[in-house]
Design a protein around this motif. Structure first.
Motif, PDB file in Angstrom:
ATOM      1  N   THR A 229       0.830  -1.204   0.000  1.00  0.00           N
ATOM      2  CA  THR A 229       0.000   0.000   0.000  1.00  0.00           C
ATOM      3  C   THR A 229       0.864   1.253   0.000  1.00  0.00           C
ATOM      4  OG1 THR A 229      -1.775  -1.143   1.194  1.00  0.00           O
ATOM      5  CG2 THR A 229      -1.794   1.269   1.239  1.00  0.00           C
TER       6      THR A 229
ATOM      7  N   GLY B 119       0.670   2.212  -3.677  1.00  0.00           N
ATOM      8  CA  GLY B 119      -0.628   2.856  -3.637  1.00  0.00           C
ATOM      9  C   GLY B 119      -0.567   4.300  -3.189  1.00  0.00           C
TER      10      GLY B 119
ATOM     11  N   ASN C 224      -7.207   5.498  -8.263  1.00  0.00           N
ATOM     12  CA  ASN C 224      -7.841   4.370  -7.586  1.00  0.00           C
ATOM     13  C   ASN C 224      -6.746   3.541  -6.911  1.00  0.00           C
ATOM     14  OD1 ASN C 224      -9.269   2.092  -6.793  1.00  0.00           O
ATOM     15  ND2 ASN C 224     -10.558   2.080  -8.617  1.00  0.00           N
TER      16      ASN C 224
ATOM     17  N   SER D 166      -6.700   1.612  -4.227  1.00  0.00           N
ATOM     18  CA  SER D 166      -7.009   0.255  -3.769  1.00  0.00           C
ATOM     19  C   SER D 166      -6.879  -0.757  -4.895  1.00  0.00           C
ATOM     20  CB  SER D 166      -8.412   0.205  -3.175  1.00  0.00           C
ATOM     21  OG  SER D 166      -9.387   0.616  -4.123  1.00  0.00           O
ATOM     22  N   ASP D 167      -7.370  -0.407  -6.089  1.00  0.00           N
ATOM     23  CA  ASP D 167      -7.240  -1.319  -7.232  1.00  0.00           C
ATOM     24  C   ASP D 167      -5.785  -1.439  -7.663  1.00  0.00           C
ATOM     25  OD1 ASP D 167      -9.918  -1.765  -7.213  1.00  0.00           O
ATOM     26  OD2 ASP D 167     -10.375  -0.736  -9.099  1.00  0.00           O
TER      27      ASP D 167
END
Length: 232
Positions: free
Chosen positions: A7, A11, A172, A174-175
Motif C-alpha cells: 500500500t 498505492g 484508484n 485500492s485497485d
C-alpha cells in the motif's frame, strides 16, 4: 506487513512522486529558469557523447513510448484491435529488448565518459551522476524483467501491470495495490525505481525533457558569415 508495504510503495508513493514531478517542475520553471538546461559537455568531449547520446535517446524514447502506450491503453482497445494479451506481451518483450539493448549500449558509453574523463567529471554534479546511475539500474531491471516474463507468456502479469498503471492515473489506489501485490519482485523494483526517478526529476537536468525544441521547426534560417567577410 506485506500489505502495508504494498500500500505504501505502490498505492501512496506513486501519487507523492507524481505530484512532486509536476508541481516541482512548474516551480523550478517559474523560479529558476537559468538552470532549466541540459548542461551539455560537448565542448569538453564530443566523439563519445555523440554516439552514446544518439543510442541512448533512440532507445529511451522508444522505451518510454512503449510503456506509455502499452500500460495506459485500455484493455478494451486492445481487444477491439484483435490483439490478445499474450501477443501484446510478446511484442513488448521483443521491442523492449531491442531498444533496451540500444539504450544500454548508449548509457554505458555515457557513464564511462562521465566517470573517466577528468574534464567531464569535474563539471558533473552529484545529482548528474546519481540520475545517470539510477537510469542505468532501471534499464537493467527492465531488461532482466524480460527473462522473468518469458516464464509466463499468457499475458496475465502484463494485464496486472496495466491495471496498476491505469488505476494510478484514475486515482484508484485500492485497485492499484490489489493489481500489483503478487507480481514478481523485479517488477516491483522496476516500478518503485521508476517512481523515484519521477520524484527526483525536478531537481535534475532531466527537466530539459519538457523543453521540446518545436520552435526550431518554424524558425528562419540563420545567416552565418565567415570572419572578416564584407557586407554587401
Amino acid at each position: 506487513m506485506m500489505n502495508y508495504f504494498n500500500t505504501l510503495l505502490f498505492g501512496i508513493y506513486p501519487f507523492v512522486a507524481l505530484t512532486v514531478f509536476l508541481v516541482g517542475s512548474l516551480i523550478r520553471y517559474d523560479r529558476d529558469q537559468y538552470t532549466w538546461r541540459t548542461g551539455s559537455s560537448q565542448l569538453l568531449e564530443k566523439k563519445k557523447l555523440r554516439l552514446g547520446s544518439y543510442l541512448f535517446h533512440v532507445g529511451i524514447i522508444a522505451i518510454l513510448a512503449g510503456h506509455f502506450v502499452g500500460l495506459l491503453t485500455p484493455k478494451a482497445v486492445w481487444h477491439l484491435l484483435g490483439v490478445e494479451a499474450s501477443t501484446k506481451q510478446a511484442l513488448a518483450m521483443i521491442a523492449g529488448g531491442l531498444f533496451g539493448v540500444i539504450c544500454f549500449v548508449g548509457m554505458t558509453i555515457l557513464i564511462h565518459r562521465r566517470l573517466t574523463n577528468p574534464r567531464v567529471r569535474a563539471t558533473s554534479s552529484t545529482m548528474d551522476i546519481t540520475i545517470l546511475l539510477l537510469l542505468y539500474v532501471q534499464l537493467i531491471l527492465g531488461l532482466l524483467s524480460i527473462f522473468v516474463s518469458a516464464g509466463h507468456m499468457d499475458g496475465a502479469v502484463m494485464l496486472q501491470l496495466m491495471t496498476w498503471a491505469q488505476s494510478i492515473v484514475t486515482f484508484n489506489a485500492s485497485d492499484a495495490v490489489a493489481a500489483i501485490s503478487d507480481v514478481n519482485v523485479i517488477y516491483k523494483l522496476h516500478i518503485f525505481l521508476g517512481m523515484t526517478l519521477f520524484l527526483l526529476f525536478p531537481f535534475s537536468r532531466l527537466v530539459h525533457v519538457w523543453s521540446l525544441p518545436v520552435q526550431y521547426l518554424g524558425r528562419n534560417y540563420q545567416v552565418v558569415r565567415a570572419r572578416g567577410a564584407r557586407r554587401v
